[in-house]
Design a protein around this motif. Structure first.
Motif, PDB file in Angstrom:
ATOM      1  N   TYR A 291     -19.101  80.887   9.883  1.00 25.39           N
ATOM      2  CA  TYR A 291     -19.764  81.199  11.150  1.00 25.39           C
ATOM      3  C   TYR A 291     -20.792  80.108  11.417  1.00 25.39           C
ATOM      4  N   GLY A 292     -20.490  79.235  12.356  1.00 26.21           N
ATOM      5  CA  GLY A 292     -21.274  78.031  12.591  1.00 26.21           C
ATOM      6  C   GLY A 292     -22.770  78.213  12.711  1.00 26.21           C
ATOM      7  N   PRO A 293     -23.266  79.220  13.456  1.00 27.77           N
ATOM      8  CA  PRO A 293     -24.719  79.363  13.603  1.00 27.77           C
ATOM      9  C   PRO A 293     -25.449  79.800  12.340  1.00 27.77           C
ATOM     10  N   VAL A 312      -9.420  91.856   5.532  1.00 33.10           N
ATOM     11  CA  VAL A 312     -10.619  92.280   6.259  1.00 33.10           C
ATOM     12  C   VAL A 312     -10.217  93.102   7.478  1.00 33.10           C
ATOM     13  N   SER A 313     -10.798  94.312   7.589  1.00 35.33           N
ATOM     14  CA  SER A 313     -10.417  95.171   8.713  1.00 35.33           C
ATOM     15  C   SER A 313     -11.566  96.019   9.242  1.00 35.33           C
ATOM     16  N   ALA A 314     -12.804  95.820   8.773  1.00 41.90           N
ATOM     17  CA  ALA A 314     -13.924  96.629   9.254  1.00 41.90           C
ATOM     18  C   ALA A 314     -15.237  95.896   9.005  1.00 41.90           C
ATOM     19  N   VAL A 315     -16.277  96.327   9.721  1.00 41.38           N
ATOM     20  CA  VAL A 315     -17.615  95.741   9.613  1.00 41.38           C
ATOM     21  C   VAL A 315     -18.612  96.859   9.331  1.00 41.38           C
ATOM     22  N   ALA A 395     -24.762  91.010  17.303  1.00 45.99           N
ATOM     23  CA  ALA A 395     -23.592  91.227  18.157  1.00 45.99           C
ATOM     24  C   ALA A 395     -22.763  89.952  18.293  1.00 45.99           C
ATOM     25  N   ALA A 396     -23.429  88.804  18.392  1.00 47.47           N
ATOM     26  CA  ALA A 396     -22.689  87.544  18.479  1.00 47.47           C
ATOM     27  C   ALA A 396     -21.870  87.309  17.212  1.00 47.47           C
ATOM     28  N   LEU A 397     -22.454  87.629  16.058  1.00 43.66           N
ATOM     29  CA  LEU A 397     -21.738  87.488  14.790  1.00 43.66           C
ATOM     30  C   LEU A 397     -20.518  88.402  14.753  1.00 43.66           C
ATOM     31  N   VAL A 398     -20.698  89.661  15.137  1.00 43.76           N
ATOM     32  CA  VAL A 398     -19.580  90.610  15.084  1.00 43.76           C
ATOM     33  C   VAL A 398     -18.514  90.256  16.117  1.00 43.76           C
ATOM     34  N   ARG A 399     -18.919  89.755  17.277  1.00 47.20           N
ATOM     35  CA  ARG A 399     -17.910  89.314  18.251  1.00 47.20           C
ATOM     36  C   ARG A 399     -17.040  88.207  17.665  1.00 47.20           C
ATOM     37  N   PHE A 401     -16.188  88.035  14.555  1.00 47.39           N
ATOM     38  CA  PHE A 401     -15.233  88.732  13.690  1.00 47.39           C
ATOM     39  C   PHE A 401     -14.079  89.293  14.523  1.00 47.39           C
ATOM     40  N   CYS A 402     -14.419  89.876  15.672  1.00 47.17           N
ATOM     41  CA  CYS A 402     -13.391  90.486  16.520  1.00 47.17           C
ATOM     42  C   CYS A 402     -12.385  89.450  17.005  1.00 47.17           C
ATOM     43  N   SER A 403     -12.847  88.231  17.225  1.00 47.27           N
ATOM     44  CA  SER A 403     -11.933  87.184  17.686  1.00 47.27           C
ATOM     45  C   SER A 403     -11.129  86.580  16.540  1.00 47.27           C
ATOM     46  N   LYS A 404     -11.630  86.731  15.311  1.00 49.78           N
ATOM     47  CA  LYS A 404     -10.983  86.090  14.159  1.00 49.78           C
ATOM     48  C   LYS A 404     -10.023  87.015  13.428  1.00 49.78           C
ATOM     49  N   TYR A 405     -10.355  88.316  13.371  1.00 48.57           N
ATOM     50  CA  TYR A 405      -9.559  89.262  12.583  1.00 48.57           C
ATOM     51  C   TYR A 405      -8.866  90.255  13.511  1.00 48.57           C
TER      52      TYR A 405
END
Length: 641
Positions: A291-293, A312-315, A395-399, A401-405
């Motif tokens: 995660y770049g940032p 990976v399937s949950a946060v 939220a930016a971090l979790v978004r 994840f949503c785009s990656k997994y």
């Protein structure tokens, strides 16, 4: 830009303002009524504030006594340490008061958050020894707790500084040594003390002073910090230290290796040495490869599994029950037996990754194998930790994840009411709290986590056509710095302030009061850059340009005021056209993100909003110079699409 004015209000008073707030007014389209759980959360926050304000008022006298006894400690430092460690709440980490059994790092005690062993230093015992009092008194009595912290810090200052009365930015090394993350009786070696966790602690204490805090009874006096004096350039890059006090229009800091980013107003390296990672500490890279940032700062290898047995399937959302720097230090302790993939700082949303995504962090028992864990700095029973900057960053971090997994959908996040106990949710809910998994005893993130707001941040546009960015019902929100903080501000003194006010408001119960005081040593007109998210795009909520309009209600208690906004765009910062305000009346002001006629180029901009997603940089307040104080009230900062 559209302007809607209410009838003249006459003299500014709490009684009349209350009448104004209840008067039927022509207004722009409003957001849908708050959900019942949001109303309940706001009520809990107001009750918490009412309970804590008397305690916080008493702390001020204790701080004065400590400074009188230990004059080498720079004024404001103790208030800042208390803010960093406890958010001015006397910590008594028993299960009943600290959110159940959620405690997986060494406990901190009192308003100063002193450690008592358990893998960290025994600050309680050592402070008691220095004062000649029982350790139990340091734990239980706020005054003694503050004096114990002062005695410990005074010892570190005298050991590291030759100055009799050092400035706040002279004691960064002493703050790092004071942090309490080492264990055992041997003092931390001076050559090793400025590791990342210790540096983060010292930085956060100085950041609280540089910005100042005036919210919900917490008062940390604002005192400018010479960042380049306190830390190395590489450390400043890692910590994303703000250089907002520079005038970004006129000032430039450029060397052969470093420059100030004109949008984020933080130091950046222009000529990386030895690859694309800057090494401020031996094992800390400036960038995460997942995660770049994020900063990469690995947990101790004994605290996680370097593989996965499931995809990976949950946060999992956690509250750390501790500070950002303390959590990082604990995950690096070989005896911790606990870790999470990411840790997020409350003050500015900084993200540190400690376990790679494809490795298994130990954070949610039998569900470790398929989850990603995020620890958020703070304590479950103190809502002051849950800042807009932290929510936006998380939220930016979790978004990402949503785009990656493919197995994680942001639309599958929990959006119901917060709770203080175990509330097991079905496996179809992919983004949820520690308390929502089966087989757990931990109850975080707890009663103060705003799941509805977090869901909307994860799913931009899901909250309808109108989104209130800041309502000021329970905090100052994104507007957490003083009006004079930005170096681009002219004409006003550092005595100016921005604080939540619950007497004058347009909507709800509270607004943001901005008190502007003239700088008597200057004849400049007032141009006040009231920063949102401390001026950093990463601390602010993303706004969609498409059919977008940004606006707010504003009340000027004096004549001659005008307002504008700044927007951080992809190519720089644009500033809107300004609008004059009538005195003593609520006025709605609004700018169209797609209308180039509403925008002027400011720093690096081109005079138009071009990016699909942007952020609010600041609200600008203008007036000709005057010797009179002027109060301006702002309410319901809103974006509509």
């Amino acid at each position: 830009m559209k302007t809607i004015k209410t009838p003249a209000a006459g003299l500014l008073s709490a009684t009349l303002a209350s009448l104004l707030a209840s008067t039927a007014l022509a207004a722009p389209p409003q957001a849908a009524p708050a959900a019942a759980e949001d109303a309940a959360l706001n009520q809990r926050l107001q009750q918490e504030e009412a309970r804590l304000r008397p305690q916080r008022a008493a702390f001020a006298g204790h701080f004065r006594q400590a400074y009188a006894r230990y004059p080498a400690i720079p004024a404001g430092t103790l208030e800042a340490i208390a803010y960093v460690q406890s958010r001015w709440m006397h910590l008594s980490p028993e299960p009943a008061s600290e959110g159940g059994s959620h405690q997986h790092m060494p406990r901190a005690y009192g308003v100063m958050g002193l450690y008592h062993g358990e893998g960290f230093a025994d600050q309680v015992g050592e402070g008691a020894r220095l004062l000649g009092v029982p350790a139990a008194r340091v734990i239980a009595d706020p005054r003694t707790n503050i004096l114990a912290a002062a005695a410990l810090l005074d010892r570190e200052i005298r050991a590291s500084s030759p100055l009799a009365r050092p400035a706040n930015d002279d004691i960064a090394a002493a703050l790092a040594a004071y942090a309490g993350f080492s264990s055992g009786d041997a003092p931390v070696a001076r050559s090793a003390v400025m590791d990342f966790a210790h540096t983060s602690f010292a930085y956060d204490v100085l950041l609280a002073q540089d910005r100042g805090v005036n919210d919900r009874g917490i008062v940390v006096p604002e005192r400018a910090v010479r960042w380049e004096h306190a830390f190395t350039p590489a450390q400043l890059i890692q910590q994303k230290a703000p250089f907002v006090r520079l005038d970004v229009e006129a000032d430039r800091v450029i060397t052969d290796q470093y420059a100030i980013d004109p949008v984020s107003e933080t130091l950046m390296r222009t000529a990386p040495a030895g690859g694309d990672k800057v090494q401020a500490n031996a094992d800390v890279g400036i960038m995460s490869t997942d995660y770049g940032p994020a900063i990469w700062n690995p947990a101790h290898s004994s605290n996680y599994t370097a593989s996965r047995s499931a995809s990976v399937s949950a946060v999992t959302i956690h509250t750390a029950q501790g500070s950002y720097s303390g959590t990082i230090s604990w995950f690096k302790n070989s005896s911790a037996n606990v870790s999470a993939h990411y840790v997020i700082r409350s003050s500015d949303g900084q993200v540190t990754q400690m376990v790679r995504n494809h490795h298994t962090a130990w954070h949610v028992r039998s569900h470790n194998s398929y989850t990603l864990g995020i620890e958020h700095e703070g304590y479950v029973n103190n809502s002051s930790w849950y800042t807009s900057a932290m929510y936006n960053s998380s939220a930016a971090l979790v978004r990402s994840f949503c785009s990656k997994y493919s197995a994680i959908s942001c639309a599958s996040a929990y959006s119901g009411p917060a709770s203080s106990g175990i509330n097991v949710l079905p496996t179809s809910v992919k983004i949820k709290g520690h308390q929502h998994y089966s087989g757990q005893t931990h109850t975080d993130p707890g009663i103060n986590w705003n799941w509805g707001s977090y869901y909307n941040l994860l799913n931009p546009g899901s909250g309808g056509t109108t989104k209130v960015l800041d309502s000021f019902e329970s905090s100052v929100g994104h507007f957490n710095t003083s009006p004079a903080y930005s170096g681009s501000t002219t004409g006003i003194s550092s005595a100016s302030l921005a604080e939540r006010n619950c007497s004058i408001r347009h909507n709800g119960s509270c607004s943001l009061r901005v008190l502007l005081k003239d700088n008597t040593s200057s004849s400049s007109s007032w141009a006040v850059r009231l920063l949102s998210g401390s001026g950093s795009p990463s601390n602010n909520t993303s706004l969609s340009r498409s059919n977008g309009r940004v606006g707010f209600w504003v009340y000027s208690a004096g004549s001659g005021m005008s307002v504008a906004v700044g927007i951080d765009d992809s190519d720089g910062t644009e500033r809107s056209t300004s609008r004059s305000l009538a005195a003593n009346t609520w006025t709605w002001v609004e700018w169209d993100l797609t209308n180039s006629g509403h925008w002027n180029a400011w720093v690096g901009g081109n005079g138009a909003i071009t990016a699909g997603s942007v952020t609010l940089d600041a609200i600008w307040l203008y007036r000709a110079q005057t010797s009179y104080d002027v109060n301006v009230y702002i309410d319901n900062v809103t974006v509509k699409n």
